[in-house]
Design a protein around this motif. Structure first.
Motif, PDB file in Angstrom:
ATOM      1  N   GLY A 305      21.624  25.596  -1.083  1.00 60.63           N
ATOM      2  CA  GLY A 305      21.551  25.883   0.344  1.00 60.63           C
ATOM      3  C   GLY A 305      22.427  27.015   0.820  1.00 60.63           C
ATOM      4  N   GLU A 306      22.482  27.108   2.162  1.00 63.97           N
ATOM      5  CA  GLU A 306      23.284  28.141   2.813  1.00 63.97           C
ATOM      6  C   GLU A 306      24.713  27.659   3.023  1.00 63.97           C
ATOM      7  OE1 GLU A 306      20.606  30.654   5.853  1.00 63.97           O
ATOM      8  OE2 GLU A 306      20.798  28.546   6.373  1.00 63.97           O
ATOM      9  N   TYR A 307      25.624  28.614   3.121  1.00 66.34           N
ATOM     10  CA  TYR A 307      26.989  28.304   3.538  1.00 66.34           C
ATOM     11  C   TYR A 307      27.112  28.633   5.028  1.00 66.34           C
ATOM     12  CZ  TYR A 307      28.089  28.445  -1.499  1.00 66.34           C
ATOM     13  OH  TYR A 307      28.113  28.239  -2.847  1.00 66.34           O
ATOM     14  N   ASN A 308      28.239  28.232   5.608  1.00 70.84           N
ATOM     15  CA  ASN A 308      28.588  28.647   6.953  1.00 70.84           C
ATOM     16  C   ASN A 308      30.104  28.587   7.081  1.00 70.84           C
ATOM     17  OD1 ASN A 308      29.242  25.860   7.449  1.00 70.84           O
ATOM     18  ND2 ASN A 308      27.095  25.473   7.992  1.00 70.84           N
ATOM     19  N   GLN A 309      30.602  28.818   8.273  1.00 68.06           N
ATOM     20  CA  GLN A 309      32.044  28.826   8.461  1.00 68.06           C
ATOM     21  C   GLN A 309      32.653  27.463   8.136  1.00 68.06           C
ATOM     22  OE1 GLN A 309      29.680  29.796  10.487  1.00 68.06           O
ATOM     23  NE2 GLN A 309      30.186  31.681  11.598  1.00 68.06           N
ATOM     24  N   ALA A 310      31.973  26.393   8.541  1.00 70.28           N
ATOM     25  CA  ALA A 310      32.492  25.050   8.285  1.00 70.28           C
ATOM     26  C   ALA A 310      32.537  24.747   6.797  1.00 70.28           C
ATOM     27  CB  ALA A 310      31.630  24.017   9.015  1.00 70.28           C
ATOM     28  N   THR A 311      31.554  25.242   6.054  1.00 70.31           N
ATOM     29  CA  THR A 311      31.529  25.042   4.597  1.00 70.31           C
ATOM     30  C   THR A 311      32.790  25.595   3.966  1.00 70.31           C
ATOM     31  OG1 THR A 311      29.106  25.287   4.605  1.00 70.31           O
ATOM     32  CG2 THR A 311      30.230  25.493   2.485  1.00 70.31           C
ATOM     33  N   ILE A 312      33.167  26.780   4.378  1.00 67.87           N
ATOM     34  CA  ILE A 312      34.337  27.442   3.795  1.00 67.87           C
ATOM     35  C   ILE A 312      35.622  26.763   4.240  1.00 67.87           C
ATOM     36  CG2 ILE A 312      35.622  29.625   3.755  1.00 67.87           C
ATOM     37  CD1 ILE A 312      32.879  31.042   3.914  1.00 67.87           C
ATOM     38  N   ARG A 313      35.696  26.397   5.507  1.00 68.36           N
ATOM     39  CA  ARG A 313      36.905  25.733   6.001  1.00 68.36           C
ATOM     40  C   ARG A 313      37.137  24.414   5.263  1.00 68.36           C
ATOM     41  NH1 ARG A 313      38.985  27.869  10.754  1.00 68.36           N
ATOM     42  NH2 ARG A 313      40.145  25.931  11.081  1.00 68.36           N
ATOM     43  N   LYS A 314      36.091  23.655   5.084  1.00 64.53           N
ATOM     44  CA  LYS A 314      36.232  22.364   4.403  1.00 64.53           C
ATOM     45  C   LYS A 314      36.616  22.554   2.944  1.00 64.53           C
ATOM     46  CE  LYS A 314      33.003  19.842   7.388  1.00 64.53           C
ATOM     47  NZ  LYS A 314      31.685  19.154   7.486  1.00 64.53           N
ATOM     48  N   ALA A 315      36.047  23.572   2.289  1.00 70.17           N
ATOM     49  CA  ALA A 315      36.353  23.823   0.878  1.00 70.17           C
ATOM     50  C   ALA A 315      37.828  24.156   0.683  1.00 70.17           C
ATOM     51  CB  ALA A 315      35.482  24.957   0.351  1.00 70.17           C
ATOM     52  N   PHE A 316      38.419  24.802   1.691  1.00 72.01           N
ATOM     53  CA  PHE A 316      39.827  25.181   1.602  1.00 72.01           C
ATOM     54  C   PHE A 316      40.752  24.169   2.274  1.00 72.01           C
ATOM     55  CE2 PHE A 316      37.952  29.212   0.484  1.00 72.01           C
ATOM     56  CZ  PHE A 316      38.872  29.777  -0.390  1.00 72.01           C
ATOM     57  N   GLY A 317      40.186  23.002   2.621  1.00 71.24           N
ATOM     58  CA  GLY A 317      41.009  21.946   3.195  1.00 71.24           C
ATOM     59  C   GLY A 317      41.446  22.232   4.616  1.00 71.24           C
ATOM     60  N   MET A 318      40.732  23.069   5.314  1.00 71.18           N
ATOM     61  CA  MET A 318      41.063  23.412   6.698  1.00 71.18           C
ATOM     62  C   MET A 318      40.256  22.537   7.643  1.00 71.18           C
ATOM     63  SD  MET A 318      40.789  27.533   6.048  1.00 71.18           S
ATOM     64  CE  MET A 318      41.208  28.045   7.701  1.00 71.18           C
ATOM     65  N   ASP A 319      40.797  22.290   8.814  1.00 72.29           N
ATOM     66  CA  ASP A 319      40.067  21.512   9.807  1.00 72.29           C
ATOM     67  C   ASP A 319      38.895  22.328  10.322  1.00 72.29           C
ATOM     68  OD1 ASP A 319      41.789  19.382   9.615  1.00 72.29           O
ATOM     69  OD2 ASP A 319      43.134  20.145  11.190  1.00 72.29           O
ATOM     70  N   ALA A 320      37.712  21.707  10.302  1.00 76.62           N
ATOM     71  CA  ALA A 320      36.532  22.374  10.855  1.00 76.62           C
ATOM     72  C   ALA A 320      36.466  22.102  12.344  1.00 76.62           C
ATOM     73  CB  ALA A 320      35.262  21.870  10.163  1.00 76.62           C
ATOM     74  N   PRO A 321      35.965  23.036  13.126  1.00 77.46           N
ATOM     75  CA  PRO A 321      35.851  22.818  14.576  1.00 77.46           C
ATOM     76  C   PRO A 321      35.005  21.593  14.876  1.00 77.46           C
ATOM     77  CG  PRO A 321      35.117  25.033  13.949  1.00 77.46           C
ATOM     78  CD  PRO A 321      35.413  24.311  12.703  1.00 77.46           C
ATOM     79  N   GLU A 322      35.291  20.961  15.992  1.00 80.03           N
ATOM     80  CA  GLU A 322      34.500  19.805  16.394  1.00 80.03           C
ATOM     81  C   GLU A 322      33.059  20.222  16.647  1.00 80.03           C
ATOM     82  OE1 GLU A 322      36.114  17.720  19.647  1.00 80.03           O
ATOM     83  OE2 GLU A 322      38.076  17.374  18.715  1.00 80.03           O
TER      84      GLU A 322
END
Length: 577
Positions: A305-322
């Motif tokens: 599938g596609e990635y998005n900003q949330a995909t990258i944030r979660k992969a790096f252990g960052m909080d994704a926006p609500e």
């Protein structure tokens, strides 16, 4: 002057500015608009070809004559064009030749998530990949590379870049002088004796292109913090920048084949931890592994599938926006054939009679959805016709009398004809149903060789499907109206019962065509309706059940009258009745 353009629109503008003369394509989402927008420039000859192989060979012919040429297709279309592509790598070009291929991660409108970078690697041709509409005008550099290195160039788009907008600097068209054509059998006649001499040229060219990758502005280093370095390309670059801004170092690749070595090594040596972020397959990551450069890639990111900003944030252990999604659960709205779709009646007949149906690529793939459930397989363009031949050769009389295949008019022209030739030549008692809706429907109403119009809407020679089927050796050819259920059922049952090949042409234009005028909507006589739900079996979005009775939405109903033929109680009537 700057203008907000779609990625596909920007490519068309790039073709115009680069002095391209000939564009030949077959429509396929998400690439279709490239050629549609290109056709708006009268300086370029543009056409819809019967398929991607023909389009690529047409572009080659124009290149051979000495002009800059192009063709555009979706990723699975490159499969069809692979035959000329691999040999084009050997012949090289005269005028510049660029092949635009749009991948479709997440399969928004495709049957697989194929990564076209594999073709560039296998064919040993350069591939460019932009990250926004502005960079979609890498088109000029693509033609410069094509002509300097005597090679076709692949230009990789994806759904997000093709259909998103960004600001593009518009420039004037630069007319490219006609390259002189001189007969050169050793270069352009790929007999084994000549081809074996051209292979070393291909390998030498790959080496030169690798050198280009080390210095080309298409590959760009953005140094920041030395803790984290990220290598990416295309739309992933945009996601990385939106998540990290300038807080991490980035090597952005625009020339994605051949991949450079020195610039990657230098970048890797400047950062403590190196990541590769790429959608679909780990091609860049594999290149780094081959170079012995430690990196982290697919162990953090899915090949699906596609990635998005949330995909990258979660992969790096960052909080994704609500999430900004609505609080309530939104009902799923699966794709469905439109109200009044001419395919619906035929699919109902096939489903009702429990006929095994080999399907194809197009709007009629939706015949597989509930409640019709009328399609048993869908492989690729034209496979229904070839497939039913094999199915019946394997099954014999047992399957011949209860199996058909369906294919659209445009898809039949694309790659169904050869399958029908095979049926006629090798003699299987197969029934082919051509669903002729007078347009290329799924990709947005493009003309095709059966419609009588070209890409600009001008009159053109139209292929007569009946004559064509007779010409390849099919004696039994009949035309039915898919709005007439009895006519369709009689035709299907008769043709699967005969011991010879046959073709049924189910002909009625798509209801969405501008010249097709809907009839007054039907209505339900609630006194007669008993709520049997028989009318629901065709899956028309204009019909629903309310308070135990059938209800027809007058804003959707086009008066096709298919549902009224199913109501034994006569409860569905014309509005004025």
């Amino acid at each position: 002057m700057k203008k907000l353009l779609l990625g596909n629109q920007a490519i068309a503008r790039g073709l115009y500015e680069a002095g391209v003369k000939v564009v030949s394509s077959y429509p396929g989402t998400p690439s279709t608009e490239i050629t549609e927008f290109a056709s708006e420039y009268d300086e370029m000859y543009c056409e819809w070809a019967p398929n991607e192989k023909v389009a690529t060979e047409t572009a080659f012919g124009a290149s051979l004559r000495g002009v800059r040429s192009a063709c555009a297709m979706k990723h699975v279309g490159l499969n069809v064009a692979a035959d000329p592509l691999f040999t084009l790598s050997y012949t090289g070009v005269n005028g510049g030749l660029v092949i635009f291929v749009a991948d479709d991660p997440a399969m928004h409108s495709s049957q697989n998530e194929q990564d076209s970078r594999h073709y560039a690697i296998a064919a040993k041709v350069p591939m460019l990949e932009p990250s926004d509409s502005a960079e979609a005008k890498f088109v000029k550099q693509a033609y410069e590379i094509s002509e300097k290195y005597d090679t076709p160039v692949l230009f990789r788009m994806c759904t997000r870049i093709a259909h998103s907008q960004s600001s593009v600097e518009l420039e004037e068209r630069v007319e490219k002088p006609l390259a002189q054509y001189s007969r050169n059998p050793q270069k352009y006649i790929m007999s084994p004796a000549n081809a074996i001499k051209r292979h070393p040229f291909v390998e030498e060219r790959v080496c030169k292109l690798k050198e280009l990758g080390e210095t080309s502005p298409l590959n760009r280093v953005e140094m920041a913090d030395s803790e984290i370095g990220i290598i990416c390309a295309g739309t992933c670059y945009q996601y990385v920048k939106e998540v990290f801004g300038d807080s991490v170092s980035v090597l952005k690749l625009g020339l994605v084949n051949p991949l450079p070595e020195k610039i990657i090594r230098d970048f890797a040596n400047k950062v403590k931890k190196l990541y590769v972020i790429e959608e679909l397959d780990g091609i860049i990551e594999q290149h780094l592994n081959t170079l012995g450069i430690p990196c982290t890639g697919k162990e953090m990111f899915s090949p699906l599938g596609e990635y998005n900003q949330a995909t990258i944030r979660k992969a790096f252990g960052m909080d994704a926006p609500e999430s900004t999604a609505a609080d309530s659960v939104i009902p799923v709205r699966p794709p469905i054939m439109c109200a009044g779709c001419p395919h619906r009646g035929m699919f109902y007949v096939l489903s009702k009679n429990k006929i095994t149906t080999l399907g194809d690529i197009g709007c009629y793939t939706l015949g597989s959805a509930a409640p019709l459930n009328a399609v048993d397989s869908t492989l690729c363009m034209g496979a229904s016709v070839s497939g039913i031949h094999g199915f019946n050769k394997a099954g014999g009389e047992e399957t011949e009398k209860k199996t058909v295949c369906v294919i659209g008019d445009s898809t039949f022209m694309h790659s169904g004809i050869t399958g029908l030739v095979n049926i006629a030549y090798n003699g299987s008692n197969s029934t082919v149903i051509i669903l002729d809706n007078s347009i290329t429907g799924m990709t947005g109403h493009q003309q095709n060789p059966t419609t009588g119009y070209n890409i600009k809407g001008e009159p053109a020679n139209a292929v007569n499907l009946e004559d064509l089927c007779h010409a390849v050796g099919i004696k039994r050819v009949r035309v039915v109206d898919p709005y007439n259920l009895k006519e369709c059922e009689d035709a299907v049952l008769e043709e699967i019962g005969v011991l010879e090949p046959s073709v049924i042409i189910s002909r009625r234009p798509c209801m969405l065509l501008k010249y097709v005028k809907p009839k007054p909507p039907l209505t339900v006589n609630t006194d007669k309706c008993v709520g049997c739900k028989m009318c629901m079996k065709i899956g028309c979005p204009a019909i629903s059940i309310k308070n135990g009775k059938a209800c027809i939405d007058a804003t959707q109903c086009v008066g096709c009258n298919v549902c009224s033929q199913m109501c034994k109680l006569g409860a569905i009537v014309k509005g004025d009745e």
